[in-house]
Design a protein around this motif. Structure first.
Motif, PDB file in Angstrom:
ATOM      1  N   ILE A   7       0.856  -1.189   0.000  1.00  0.00           N
ATOM      2  CA  ILE A   7       0.000   0.000   0.000  1.00  0.00           C
ATOM      3  C   ILE A   7       0.889   1.235   0.000  1.00  0.00           C
ATOM      4  CG2 ILE A   7      -1.849  -1.209   1.219  1.00  0.00           C
ATOM      5  CD1 ILE A   7      -1.190   0.573   3.661  1.00  0.00           C
ATOM      6  N   LEU A   8       0.372   2.316  -0.542  1.00  0.00           N
ATOM      7  CA  LEU A   8       1.093   3.572  -0.651  1.00  0.00           C
ATOM      8  C   LEU A   8       0.394   4.611   0.209  1.00  0.00           C
ATOM      9  CD1 LEU A   8       1.500   3.657  -4.565  1.00  0.00           C
ATOM     10  CD2 LEU A   8       2.743   2.261  -2.899  1.00  0.00           C
ATOM     11  N   ILE A   9       1.157   5.289   1.063  1.00  0.00           N
ATOM     12  CA  ILE A   9       0.570   6.305   1.956  1.00  0.00           C
ATOM     13  C   ILE A   9       1.345   7.606   1.792  1.00  0.00           C
ATOM     14  CG2 ILE A   9      -0.102   6.874   4.312  1.00  0.00           C
ATOM     15  CD1 ILE A   9       0.194   3.889   5.013  1.00  0.00           C
ATOM     16  N   ASP A  10       0.698   8.603   1.204  1.00  0.00           N
ATOM     17  CA  ASP A  10       1.326   9.908   0.983  1.00  0.00           C
ATOM     18  C   ASP A  10       0.209  10.924   0.800  1.00  0.00           C
ATOM     19  OD1 ASP A  10       2.746  12.186  -0.084  1.00  0.00           O
ATOM     20  OD2 ASP A  10       4.373  10.822  -0.620  1.00  0.00           O
ATOM     21  N   VAL A  32       0.191  -3.113  -5.998  1.00  0.00           N
ATOM     22  CA  VAL A  32      -0.423  -2.115  -5.128  1.00  0.00           C
ATOM     23  C   VAL A  32      -1.857  -2.509  -4.806  1.00  0.00           C
ATOM     24  CG1 VAL A  32      -1.093   0.302  -4.887  1.00  0.00           C
ATOM     25  CG2 VAL A  32       1.071  -0.292  -6.014  1.00  0.00           C
ATOM     26  N   ALA A  33      -2.118  -2.766  -3.528  1.00  0.00           N
ATOM     27  CA  ALA A  33      -3.455  -3.172  -3.092  1.00  0.00           C
ATOM     28  C   ALA A  33      -4.330  -1.970  -2.762  1.00  0.00           C
ATOM     29  CB  ALA A  33      -3.353  -4.088  -1.875  1.00  0.00           C
ATOM     30  N   ALA A  34      -3.705  -0.875  -2.311  1.00  0.00           N
ATOM     31  CA  ALA A  34      -4.483   0.322  -1.943  1.00  0.00           C
ATOM     32  C   ALA A  34      -3.551   1.531  -1.874  1.00  0.00           C
ATOM     33  CB  ALA A  34      -5.184   0.114  -0.603  1.00  0.00           C
ATOM     34  N   LYS A  35      -4.143   2.718  -2.055  1.00  0.00           N
ATOM     35  CA  LYS A  35      -3.403   3.975  -1.943  1.00  0.00           C
ATOM     36  C   LYS A  35      -4.196   4.898  -1.024  1.00  0.00           C
ATOM     37  CE  LYS A  35      -3.735   4.595  -6.260  1.00  0.00           C
ATOM     38  NZ  LYS A  35      -3.773   4.701  -7.694  1.00  0.00           N
ATOM     39  N   ARG A  50      -3.463  -7.021   6.020  1.00  0.00           N
ATOM     40  CA  ARG A  50      -2.038  -7.281   6.229  1.00  0.00           C
ATOM     41  C   ARG A  50      -1.293  -7.297   4.895  1.00  0.00           C
ATOM     42  NH1 ARG A  50       0.672 -12.342   9.596  1.00  0.00           N
ATOM     43  NH2 ARG A  50       2.847 -11.687   9.333  1.00  0.00           N
ATOM     44  N   PRO A  51      -0.780  -6.150   4.464  1.00  0.00           N
ATOM     45  CA  PRO A  51       0.052  -6.139   3.257  1.00  0.00           C
ATOM     46  C   PRO A  51       1.451  -6.662   3.584  1.00  0.00           C
ATOM     47  CG  PRO A  51       0.018  -3.959   4.222  1.00  0.00           C
ATOM     48  CD  PRO A  51      -0.905  -4.811   5.062  1.00  0.00           C
ATOM     49  N   ASP A  52       2.230  -6.924   2.564  1.00  0.00           N
ATOM     50  CA  ASP A  52       3.619  -7.316   2.792  1.00  0.00           C
ATOM     51  C   ASP A  52       4.501  -6.100   3.016  1.00  0.00           C
ATOM     52  OD1 ASP A  52       3.406 -10.236   2.296  1.00  0.00           O
ATOM     53  OD2 ASP A  52       2.823  -9.575   0.280  1.00  0.00           O
ATOM     54  N   LEU A  53       4.120  -4.988   2.380  1.00  0.00           N
ATOM     55  CA  LEU A  53       5.000  -3.827   2.353  1.00  0.00           C
ATOM     56  C   LEU A  53       4.180  -2.534   2.355  1.00  0.00           C
ATOM     57  CD1 LEU A  53       7.980  -2.931   2.044  1.00  0.00           C
ATOM     58  CD2 LEU A  53       7.710  -3.186  -0.430  1.00  0.00           C
ATOM     59  N   VAL A  54       4.666  -1.557   3.099  1.00  0.00           N
ATOM     60  CA  VAL A  54       4.023  -0.241   3.142  1.00  0.00           C
ATOM     61  C   VAL A  54       5.041   0.815   2.716  1.00  0.00           C
ATOM     62  CG1 VAL A  54       3.005   1.531   4.631  1.00  0.00           C
ATOM     63  CG2 VAL A  54       2.393  -0.881   4.960  1.00  0.00           C
ATOM     64  N   ASP A  79       6.538  -4.912   6.460  1.00  0.00           N
ATOM     65  CA  ASP A  79       7.756  -4.117   6.386  1.00  0.00           C
ATOM     66  C   ASP A  79       7.418  -2.736   5.831  1.00  0.00           C
ATOM     67  OD1 ASP A  79      10.400  -3.494   6.696  1.00  0.00           O
ATOM     68  OD2 ASP A  79      11.146  -5.225   5.575  1.00  0.00           O
ATOM     69  N   VAL A  80       8.349  -1.800   6.018  1.00  0.00           N
ATOM     70  CA  VAL A  80       8.103  -0.405   5.632  1.00  0.00           C
ATOM     71  C   VAL A  80       9.267   0.123   4.808  1.00  0.00           C
ATOM     72  CG1 VAL A  80       7.795   1.965   6.466  1.00  0.00           C
ATOM     73  CG2 VAL A  80       6.700   0.061   7.682  1.00  0.00           C
ATOM     74  N   ILE A  81       8.946   0.848   3.753  1.00  0.00           N
ATOM     75  CA  ILE A  81       9.934   1.651   3.038  1.00  0.00           C
ATOM     76  C   ILE A  81       9.471   3.101   3.156  1.00  0.00           C
ATOM     77  CG2 ILE A  81      10.980   2.233   0.813  1.00  0.00           C
ATOM     78  CD1 ILE A  81      10.713  -0.677  -0.006  1.00  0.00           C
ATOM     79  N   PHE A  82      10.247   3.913   3.854  1.00  0.00           N
ATOM     80  CA  PHE A  82       9.903   5.328   3.981  1.00  0.00           C
ATOM     81  C   PHE A  82      10.234   6.046   2.675  1.00  0.00           C
ATOM     82  CE2 PHE A  82      10.330   4.239   8.487  1.00  0.00           C
ATOM     83  CZ  PHE A  82       9.207   4.867   9.009  1.00  0.00           C
ATOM     84  N   VAL A  83       9.302   6.857   2.218  1.00  0.00           N
ATOM     85  CA  VAL A  83       9.508   7.662   1.016  1.00  0.00           C
ATOM     86  C   VAL A  83       9.492   9.110   1.479  1.00  0.00           C
ATOM     87  CG1 VAL A  83       8.712   8.181  -1.317  1.00  0.00           C
ATOM     88  CG2 VAL A  83       8.294   5.918  -0.336  1.00  0.00           C
ATOM     89  N   THR A  84      10.641   9.782   1.419  1.00  0.00           N
ATOM     90  CA  THR A  84      10.750  11.025   2.159  1.00  0.00           C
ATOM     91  C   THR A  84      11.700  12.028   1.523  1.00  0.00           C
ATOM     92  OG1 THR A  84      11.370  11.922   4.318  1.00  0.00           O
ATOM     93  CG2 THR A  84      12.580  10.004   3.555  1.00  0.00           C
TER      94      THR A  84
END
Length: 255
Positions: A7-10, A32-35, A50-54, A79-84
């Motif tokens: 999922i993408l959160i921004d 991508v399951a959701a944004k 429960r996604p695999d990655l955020v 798990d998390v990948i910060f996009v910043t």
């Protein structure tokens, strides 16, 4: 081919849209399951899914990325990948705690490299220890950092920086040699390790070797020059590194 849900959160909708396109182009295994453009909606979704990655932005109105993770409790299931576009101290905190991050605007090759490494890992859940270390480092800001997380294939190893004698390149991996005799093979290049440990006084004396000067046992001036570490490993100097090592050694008291 194994597929992973993400999922993408921004709060910037265009950032989510462009990241989704990049994922489809360079790493279609991540679907991508959701944004979400509001952290509150993402929080509600994560409590029931429960996604695999955020992919998570840090600075968002109402609730930043760190606060969102905090509200999910101590046991994250993904798990998390910060996009910043965060400052240099936060980037150092990510590097020391082995937390994945991407800088805005996201580069396609950086995204692919990050995801390839992530997919090769056995453990794909952000650990509480990683988060605790990151928060500790963020509070420390520019002060001396004492611990580092080493990303291994099956998880993470947390060690004291001053326990590290030397680091040795092994293709796209690095072998970390510790004073207690332990060895760790991590999925980072020596150049990447140098970026983190260089500010703690570590010196690249050779293209394949990064050393902690505190553990130099002997200086040999013959045959181009070399050093012997406390673990009895002899390491030759590269051209241009000799003067720097002599300078460091010269600070020691002589009799």
């Amino acid at each position: 081919m194994t597929h992973y849900s993400a999922i993408l959160i921004d709060d910037e909708i265009h950032c989510n849209e462009s990241l989704e396109l990049l994922l489809a182009e360079c790493f279609p295994q991540v679907v991508v399951a959701a944004k979400f453009s509001t952290p509150g909606e993402a929080l509600s979704w994560l409590k029931n899914n429960r996604p695999d990655l955020v992919f998570l932005d840090i600075e968002m109105p109402g609730m930043n990325g760190f606060e969102l993770l905090g509200r999910l409790g101590p046991s994250l299931r993904f798990d998390v990948i910060f996009v910043t576009a965060y400052d240099q101290y936060a980037i150092k905190a990510f590097q020391y705690s082995a937390i994945n991050y991407l800088l805005k605007p996201v580069d396609q090759q950086e995204l692919r490299t990050t995801l390839l490494r992530w997919s090769e890992r056995t453990e794909k859940v952000l650990s509480t220890k990683q988060l605790d270390l990151m928060y500790e480092l963020l509070k420390q800001s520019a002060r001396e950092k004492k611990r580092i997380a080493l990303p291994t294939h099956d998880g993470l190893e947390f060690i004291e920086i001053q326990q590290i004698i030397r680091c040795e390149s092994d293709s796209n991996y690095t072998r970390i040699h510790s004073f207690n005799g332990e060895r760790h093979l991590i999925c980072r290049t020596l150049k990447e390790v140098e970026k983190v440990l260089g500010e703690s006084g570590f010196l690249r004396v050779h293209h394949s070797h990064l050393v902690n000067p505190s553990y130099v046992q002997k200086l040999i001036r013959t045959d181009g020059g070399s050093i012997v570490m406390v673990d009895d490993t002899e390491i030759p100097f590269s051209k241009g590194k000799k003067d720097r090592m002599y300078e460091l050694i010269s600070r020691a008291e002589k009799i």
